[in-house]
Design an enzyme around this catalytic site. Sequence first.
Site, PDB file in Angstrom:
ATOM      1  N   TYR A  62      53.814  47.228  43.223  1.00 46.24           N
ATOM      2  CA  TYR A  62      53.344  46.540  42.005  1.00 46.24           C
ATOM      3  C   TYR A  62      53.659  47.373  40.763  1.00 46.24           C
ATOM      4  CZ  TYR A  62      50.533  43.672  45.229  1.00 46.24           C
ATOM      5  OH  TYR A  62      50.102  42.851  46.238  1.00 46.24           O
ATOM      6  N   LYS A  87      49.439  49.841  49.193  1.00 47.89           N
ATOM      7  CA  LYS A  87      50.351  49.410  50.270  1.00 47.89           C
ATOM      8  C   LYS A  87      51.672  50.158  50.173  1.00 47.89           C
ATOM      9  CE  LYS A  87      48.477  44.826  49.399  1.00 47.89           C
ATOM     10  NZ  LYS A  87      48.447  44.748  47.928  1.00 47.89           N
ATOM     11  N   HIS A 120      53.152  47.121  53.771  1.00 47.90           N
ATOM     12  CA  HIS A 120      53.171  45.899  52.954  1.00 47.90           C
ATOM     13  C   HIS A 120      53.892  44.734  53.657  1.00 47.90           C
ATOM     14  CE1 HIS A 120      53.033  44.746  48.408  1.00 47.90           C
ATOM     15  NE2 HIS A 120      52.842  43.685  49.169  1.00 47.90           N
TER      16      HIS A 120
HETATM   17  P1  NAD Z   1      45.920  34.221  43.258  1.00 55.79           P
HETATM   18  O1  NAD Z   1      45.890  33.193  44.319  1.00 55.79           O
HETATM   19  O2  NAD Z   1      44.828  35.193  43.128  1.00 55.79           O
HETATM   20  O3  NAD Z   1      46.135  33.428  41.901  1.00 55.79           O
HETATM   21  C1  NAD Z   1      46.188  34.103  40.669  1.00 55.79           C
HETATM   22  C2  NAD Z   1      46.409  33.063  39.564  1.00 55.79           C
HETATM   23  O4  NAD Z   1      45.427  32.034  39.677  1.00 55.79           O
HETATM   24  C3  NAD Z   1      46.180  33.698  38.184  1.00 55.79           C
HETATM   25  O5  NAD Z   1      47.364  34.248  37.690  1.00 55.79           O
HETATM   26  C4  NAD Z   1      45.690  32.520  37.372  1.00 55.79           C
HETATM   27  O6  NAD Z   1      46.800  31.808  36.902  1.00 55.79           O
HETATM   28  C5  NAD Z   1      44.962  31.677  38.394  1.00 55.79           C
HETATM   29  N1  NAD Z   1      43.493  31.848  38.369  1.00 55.79           N
HETATM   30  C6  NAD Z   1      42.766  32.952  38.722  1.00 55.79           C
HETATM   31  N2  NAD Z   1      41.456  32.707  38.603  1.00 55.79           N
HETATM   32  C7  NAD Z   1      41.339  31.434  38.179  1.00 55.79           C
HETATM   33  C8  NAD Z   1      40.240  30.594  37.872  1.00 55.79           C
HETATM   34  N3  NAD Z   1      38.989  30.996  38.007  1.00 55.79           N
HETATM   35  N4  NAD Z   1      40.503  29.324  37.445  1.00 55.79           N
HETATM   36  C9  NAD Z   1      41.776  28.881  37.328  1.00 55.79           C
HETATM   37  N5  NAD Z   1      42.854  29.623  37.615  1.00 55.79           N
HETATM   38  C10 NAD Z   1      42.654  30.884  38.036  1.00 55.79           C
HETATM   39  O7  NAD Z   1      47.360  34.933  43.362  1.00 55.79           O
HETATM   40  P2  NAD Z   1      47.906  36.399  43.600  1.00 55.79           P
HETATM   41  O8  NAD Z   1      47.672  37.273  42.442  1.00 55.79           O
HETATM   42  O9  NAD Z   1      49.312  36.168  44.061  1.00 55.79           O
HETATM   43  O10 NAD Z   1      47.069  36.942  44.861  1.00 55.79           O
HETATM   44  C11 NAD Z   1      45.899  37.745  44.740  1.00 55.79           C
HETATM   45  C12 NAD Z   1      46.174  39.154  45.154  1.00 55.79           C
HETATM   46  O11 NAD Z   1      46.651  39.213  46.493  1.00 55.79           O
HETATM   47  C13 NAD Z   1      47.288  39.840  44.350  1.00 55.79           C
HETATM   48  O12 NAD Z   1      46.893  40.143  43.041  1.00 55.79           O
HETATM   49  C14 NAD Z   1      47.583  40.991  45.247  1.00 55.79           C
HETATM   50  O13 NAD Z   1      46.597  41.990  45.087  1.00 55.79           O
HETATM   51  C15 NAD Z   1      47.513  40.325  46.630  1.00 55.79           C
HETATM   52  N6  NAD Z   1      48.830  39.865  47.130  1.00 55.79           N
HETATM   53  C16 NAD Z   1      49.350  40.487  48.240  1.00 55.79           C
HETATM   54  C17 NAD Z   1      50.578  40.090  48.752  1.00 55.79           C
HETATM   55  C18 NAD Z   1      51.109  40.766  49.980  1.00 55.79           C
HETATM   56  O14 NAD Z   1      52.285  40.563  50.351  1.00 55.79           O
HETATM   57  N7  NAD Z   1      50.330  41.572  50.656  1.00 55.79           N
HETATM   58  C19 NAD Z   1      51.307  39.047  48.164  1.00 55.79           C
HETATM   59  C20 NAD Z   1      50.757  38.427  47.042  1.00 55.79           C
HETATM   60  C21 NAD Z   1      49.512  38.830  46.550  1.00 55.79           C
END
Ligand code: NAD
Length: 301
Positions: A62, A87, A120
Site C-alpha cells: 500500500y 502484509k 498478501h
Molecule cells: P471497502 O469495501 O472497504 O470499500 C471502501 C469504499 O466504500 C470507500 O472508498 C467508499 O467509497 C465506500 N464507503 C466506505 N464507507 C462507506 C459508507 N459508510 N457509506 C457509503 N460508502 C462507503 O473497500 P477496500 O478499501 O477495497 O477494502 C477494505 C480493506 O480491505 C482495504 O482498505 C484493505 O485494508 C483490505 N484489502 C485487502 C486486500 C487483499 O488482497 N488482502 C484487497 C483489497 C482490500
Amino acid sequence: MVSQYVPRIQLNNGTTIPQMGFGTLNVPPDRNPTPENSAKTEEFVCAALEIGYRHIDTAQMYGNERGVGQGIAASGIPRDQLYVTSKLGNGNHRPDDVRRSFDETLQKLGIDYLDLFLIHWPLPTLYEGDYVSTWATMAELVENGRLRSIGVSNFQPDHLQKIISETGIRPVVNQIEVHPGFNNDLIRNACVRLGVMVEAWSPLGQGKVIGDSVLRDIAAVKDRTTAQVVLRWHVEHGNIVFPKSVNRERMAENLNIFDFTLSPSEIALIDALDEGEAGRIGPNPDTFDWIPPDTTSREEL
Ligand code: NAD
C-alpha cells in the site's frame, strides 16, 4: 471520542483480534510514500483512532506504512491497546526478503512488534510455485518475538492445505475477498474446516453494493444505513472486517454496528445476492502474478 464496543475474535493460536478494524488500501489514493502523502495518511489514521478504531490493516504494497506509523504515534494510544496488521509484498517472497522487508515494515511503522503479518498473495505461478518456504520464514519471525501471529491472504483451499501439511503451522486468518454479491463460500468453508478465521476484504464491495435495492430495503426497515447492514451481515457470519473510508462520519457509521442484529431471513436475503465468480471484483488468486515496482528506493528507511 466514540469508542464503540468491538468484540474480539479468538484465533487458533490463543490470541484475539478486534472484529472491526480500519482498512488503509488507497489511503492516500496514489500509494506513493512521499512525505506529503504520509502526512495525509497520518491524518486519516489518527481520525480513525480518535473515533474508536483499535485495529489497523495495512500492507507493504500500500506504500503507506510510514504514514500509518505516524498516525499511530500521533494518536498517543498505548501500543498494547492497538492491533496492527501488515502484509508481505509480492516482490518479497524469498526468505531473505521476508526477513529484510519485515524489518523495514517495523521500522516504517515505528513499532517494535507487529500483531499480524500476512502473505498478501500466494502467487502460485511465481517463485517456482514455492510459497511454503515463505510461510516457514514468516513462522521464524514469530519465534524471534517481534511478531505475534501469522496468516495468509487470498489463499485458495489447496494453498492452505499445502502450507499446513508441509509445515504443521496453521495460519490464524485468511484475508479474502467477500462482500454481498461474492460470498466466496468455497474458501470460507475451507477456512472453517481448518480452523482459520476469515477476514473479509473489500467488505463493502469498494462501495459498489451501497445502491443495491435489497440492501436498501433492509436498511430502511432497520433504520440503519446500507453500509451498516452490509457490515453487520459480515459480523453475523463471523467475518473480521476493516472497511475503508477517509470521511469521519462514515468512519463512525461503519464502526457503529454492534448494537443491532439481522434476522436469519434478512441474512438469507443478503446471502442470495451471491453471483459466484461474476461477483468477484479483485484478481483471481490462482493466476494473479503482479510484482510491484520497487518503492523502497523512493523512501528513506
Ligand atoms: P471497502 O469495501 O472497504 O470499500 C471502501 C469504499 O466504500 C470507500 O472508498 C467508499 O467509497 C465506500 N464507503 C466506505 N464507507 C462507506 C459508507 N459508510 N457509506 C457509503 N460508502 C462507503 O473497500 P477496500 O478499501 O477495497 O477494502 C477494505 C480493506 O480491505 C482495504 O482498505 C484493505 O485494508 C483490505 N484489502 C485487502 C486486500 C487483499 O488482497 N488482502 C484487497 C483489497 C482490500
